[in-house]
Motif scaffolding. Structure first.
Motif, PDB file in Angstrom:
ATOM      1  N   VAL A  56      19.593 -84.469 -20.506  1.00  0.00           N
ATOM      2  CA  VAL A  56      20.847 -84.571 -19.715  1.00  0.00           C
ATOM      3  C   VAL A  56      21.676 -85.805 -20.457  1.00  0.00           C
ATOM      4  CG1 VAL A  56      22.056 -85.167 -17.620  1.00  0.00           C
ATOM      5  CG2 VAL A  56      20.315 -83.562 -17.639  1.00  0.00           C
ATOM      6  N   THR A  57      20.888 -87.214 -20.584  1.00  0.00           N
ATOM      7  CA  THR A  57      21.678 -88.186 -21.038  1.00  0.00           C
ATOM      8  C   THR A  57      21.451 -88.587 -22.284  1.00  0.00           C
ATOM      9  OG1 THR A  57      19.515 -89.501 -20.669  1.00  0.00           O
ATOM     10  CG2 THR A  57      20.843 -89.385 -18.812  1.00  0.00           C
ATOM     11  N   GLY A  58      20.447 -87.890 -23.311  1.00  0.00           N
ATOM     12  CA  GLY A  58      20.300 -88.223 -24.560  1.00  0.00           C
ATOM     13  C   GLY A  58      19.634 -89.466 -24.741  1.00  0.00           C
TER      14      GLY A  58
ATOM     15  N   GLN B 117      14.527 -96.571 -23.531  1.00  0.00           N
ATOM     16  CA  GLN B 117      15.818 -96.948 -23.449  1.00  0.00           C
ATOM     17  C   GLN B 117      16.494 -96.982 -22.212  1.00  0.00           C
ATOM     18  OE1 GLN B 117      17.585 -94.003 -26.247  1.00  0.00           O
ATOM     19  NE2 GLN B 117      16.628 -95.025 -28.106  1.00  0.00           N
ATOM     20  N   ALA B 118      16.122 -96.112 -21.384  1.00  0.00           N
ATOM     21  CA  ALA B 118      16.485 -95.983 -19.909  1.00  0.00           C
ATOM     22  C   ALA B 118      15.865 -97.158 -19.046  1.00  0.00           C
ATOM     23  CB  ALA B 118      16.128 -94.491 -19.371  1.00  0.00           C
ATOM     24  N   PHE B 119      14.736 -97.234 -19.165  1.00  0.00           N
ATOM     25  CA  PHE B 119      13.895 -98.410 -18.623  1.00  0.00           C
ATOM     26  C   PHE B 119      14.611 -99.802 -18.891  1.00  0.00           C
ATOM     27  CE2 PHE B 119       9.596 -96.105 -19.000  1.00  0.00           C
ATOM     28  CZ  PHE B 119      10.135 -95.122 -18.078  1.00  0.00           C
ATOM     29  N   LYS B 120      14.938 -99.955 -20.327  1.00  0.00           N
ATOM     30  CA  LYS B 120      15.669-101.259 -20.590  1.00  0.00           C
ATOM     31  C   LYS B 120      16.896-101.239 -20.260  1.00  0.00           C
ATOM     32  CE  LYS B 120      16.998-103.528 -25.088  1.00  0.00           C
ATOM     33  NZ  LYS B 120      16.866-103.415 -26.696  1.00  0.00           N
ATOM     34  N   LYS B 121      17.836-100.176 -20.556  1.00  0.00           N
ATOM     35  CA  LYS B 121      19.156-100.403 -20.039  1.00  0.00           C
ATOM     36  C   LYS B 121      19.505-100.186 -18.451  1.00  0.00           C
ATOM     37  CE  LYS B 121      23.377 -97.784 -21.318  1.00  0.00           C
ATOM     38  NZ  LYS B 121      24.043 -96.791 -22.062  1.00  0.00           N
TER      39      LYS B 121
ATOM     40  N   VAL C  49       5.889 -92.861 -12.618  1.00  0.00           N
ATOM     41  CA  VAL C  49       6.408 -92.057 -11.615  1.00  0.00           C
ATOM     42  C   VAL C  49       7.511 -92.911 -10.852  1.00  0.00           C
ATOM     43  CG1 VAL C  49       5.874 -90.625  -9.604  1.00  0.00           C
ATOM     44  CG2 VAL C  49       4.203 -90.978 -11.335  1.00  0.00           C
ATOM     45  N   MET C  50       7.447 -94.011 -10.320  1.00  0.00           N
ATOM     46  CA  MET C  50       8.311 -94.894  -9.763  1.00  0.00           C
ATOM     47  C   MET C  50       9.773 -94.844 -10.674  1.00  0.00           C
ATOM     48  SD  MET C  50       6.686 -97.754  -7.181  1.00  0.00           S
ATOM     49  CE  MET C  50       5.269 -98.257  -8.336  1.00  0.00           C
ATOM     50  N   CYS C  51       9.552 -95.049 -11.903  1.00  0.00           N
ATOM     51  CA  CYS C  51      10.617 -95.214 -12.763  1.00  0.00           C
ATOM     52  C   CYS C  51      11.462 -94.043 -13.046  1.00  0.00           C
ATOM     53  CB  CYS C  51      10.056 -95.627 -14.200  1.00  0.00           C
ATOM     54  SG  CYS C  51       9.767 -97.481 -14.214  1.00  0.00           S
ATOM     55  N   ILE C  52      10.784 -92.778 -13.202  1.00  0.00           N
ATOM     56  CA  ILE C  52      11.544 -91.562 -13.126  1.00  0.00           C
ATOM     57  C   ILE C  52      12.164 -91.142 -11.807  1.00  0.00           C
ATOM     58  CG2 ILE C  52       9.648 -89.928 -12.683  1.00  0.00           C
ATOM     59  CD1 ILE C  52      12.602 -89.795 -15.448  1.00  0.00           C
ATOM     60  N   LEU C  53      11.366 -91.607 -10.779  1.00  0.00           N
ATOM     61  CA  LEU C  53      11.962 -91.127  -9.251  1.00  0.00           C
ATOM     62  C   LEU C  53      13.271 -92.013  -9.166  1.00  0.00           C
ATOM     63  CD1 LEU C  53      11.289 -89.509  -6.740  1.00  0.00           C
ATOM     64  CD2 LEU C  53      10.154 -91.802  -5.975  1.00  0.00           C
TER      65      LEU C  53
END
Length: 429
Positions: free
Chosen positions: A80-82, A87-91, A379-383
């Protein structure tokens, strides 16, 4: 005659192209299977089967279902996001979260590298006694396999790693499946193992059933698996239109993961557990299986363990440079000197256990159990990320997805607790 030959050649080339194209669709899944089903899995499943029979089969099912769901939820985020996970954790969360995963996963991988080569070299040492008087010392095997992995890494191309893994995973899978039919336990024992229960056994010197459960979960529901998966999905160029391809790839990977893990457990249950022997040293898988299952079954099992060890070492040694590239957004050029130095240093850890004479099963079980500690944060991060409408839009989590993720979170917190407790008991024993 020439025309017929040309047509035949064209058909052969077309079939070869179709096979290569079909194989390419599943290479990310095969890579993950080789990553996840290494010697750590073999040790955890064999120990579970040797000490508790098929009583913990339900743990493999629960772990594989959790893994399948987590693979899909992390892959969907990237489709969905690319963006990859790091990268997502950091951003979108905080740079410290990304750094935490780099450090935690690298430490876990270092322990795994030591345990894997320790077990593989010990197995080879015992196996070599059948051909060479006194056997070939473990350090020579550890050096040879570490050199082999580094040689394949030197090529520097992900596709080369994936295709090498495909061959090794095929050998591993065939070995353990053949062994399953040779040493299969009673069918009723397998069926009883589907019912969740914890064996009422006094904790042994290796931590008891709770530690074994934690190590089984830690090696199957592995945080590094989901994070690396997003990198492979992005590198494969998959988009939302490839959602079905991604799901099919995950199904193949997790199904094989379950079948092979269950086969390893069953082989140990049908021999070591049946004779009330248990498993505390890697060499027992060879020395004790032979009189119980015969030299052919023992050789097949040994080939499976060696293949599993080598297959898991590829992604193990690549973990740190891949994570660093992912976090920084740099191209994954593994031919750069700094990455080759990192991989060489991590590869050298494979010599530690044979050199100091440590117990590889202890190192491996503890390493896999401690992996479970990283899972709750994964799990918490992707939640959090998968519920952000500004990122996911119409693909934001459904209520059912959130219920599943919450269940996995609670399950991961439980296994983290028993993992820490089990390792502490094992150290204190």
């Amino acid at each position: 005659m020439t025309k017929i030959t040309d047509v035949q050649n064209l058909e052969i080339n077309t079939l070869g192209h179709k096979f290569s194209k079909g194989l390419a669709l599943f290479l990310p899944g095969i890579f993950l299977l080789g990553f996840n089903l290494g010697t750590g899995s073999v040790t955890a499943m064999a120990k579970a089967g040797a000490e508790y029979g098929m009583a913990l089969l339900w743990t493999i099912i629960a772990s594989c279902l959790c893994t399948f769901f987590m693979i899909n939820i992390y892959s969907r985020f990237t489709l969905v996001t690319g963006e990859t996970a790091l990268q997502a954790f950091k951003k979108h969360i905080h740079p410290v979260v990304g750094i935490y995963f780099i450090v935690a996963l690298t430490l876990g991988v270092c322990g795994s590298v030591m345990g894997v080569m320790g077990i593989v070299s010990e197995i080879c040492y015992e196996w070599s006694k059948t051909a060479v008087e006194g056997g070939i010392y473990p350090i020579y095997f550890a050096s040879a396999f570490s050199a082999l992995v580094f040689f394949i890494f030197w090529n520097g191309k992900t596709q080369f790693f994936e295709r090498s893994l495909a061959v090794i995973v095929a050998i591993m899978s065939a070995s353990f499946l053949v062994n399953f039919f040779i040493m299969m336990p009673p069918p009723m024992d397998i069926l009883r193992g589907l019912i969740p229960s914890v064996p009422q056994v006094d904790p042994s010197s290796d931590g008891g059933p709770l530690l074994v459960i934690a190590s089984m979960v830690g090696t199957t529901v592995f945080s590094g698996l989901f994070i690396i998966r997003t990198t492979l999905v992005k590198e494969a160029g998959w988009t939302l239109k490839d959602m079905k391809t991604q799901r099919n790839d995950a199904i193949v990977s997790v199904t094989l993961m379950f079948v092979i893990s269950a086969a390893i457990m069953a082989a140990a249950a049908g021999t070591l557990y049946a004779e009330n022997i248990g498993l505390s040293r890697a060499s027992q898988m060879i020395t004790l299986l032979e009189p119980l299952a015969g030299s052919f079954a023992t050789s097949i099992f040994a080939i499976g363990i060696i293949s599993a060890g080598v297959s898991s070492q590829f992604p193990n040694v690549l973990m740190l440079p891949w994570l660093l590239c992912d976090y920084s957004g740099a191209e994954r050029n593994m031919t750069l000197p700094k990455y080759r130095v990192m991989v060489f240093a991590i590869s050298l850890l494979g010599l530690v256990v044979p050199l100091i004479g440590a117990r590889p099963v202890f190192v491996m079980i503890a390493s896999q159990a401690m992996n479970a500690i990283i899972l709750p944060i994964t799990v918490m991060c992707i939640l959090y990320l998968s519920n952000r409408k500004d990122l996911m839009g119409a693909y934001k989590n459904s209520l059912l997805s959130n219920i599943f993720l919450t269940g996995i979170l609670l399950f991961s917190l439980f296994t983290s607790f028993i993992g820490v407790r089990g390792v502490w008991q094992m150290i204190a024993a």
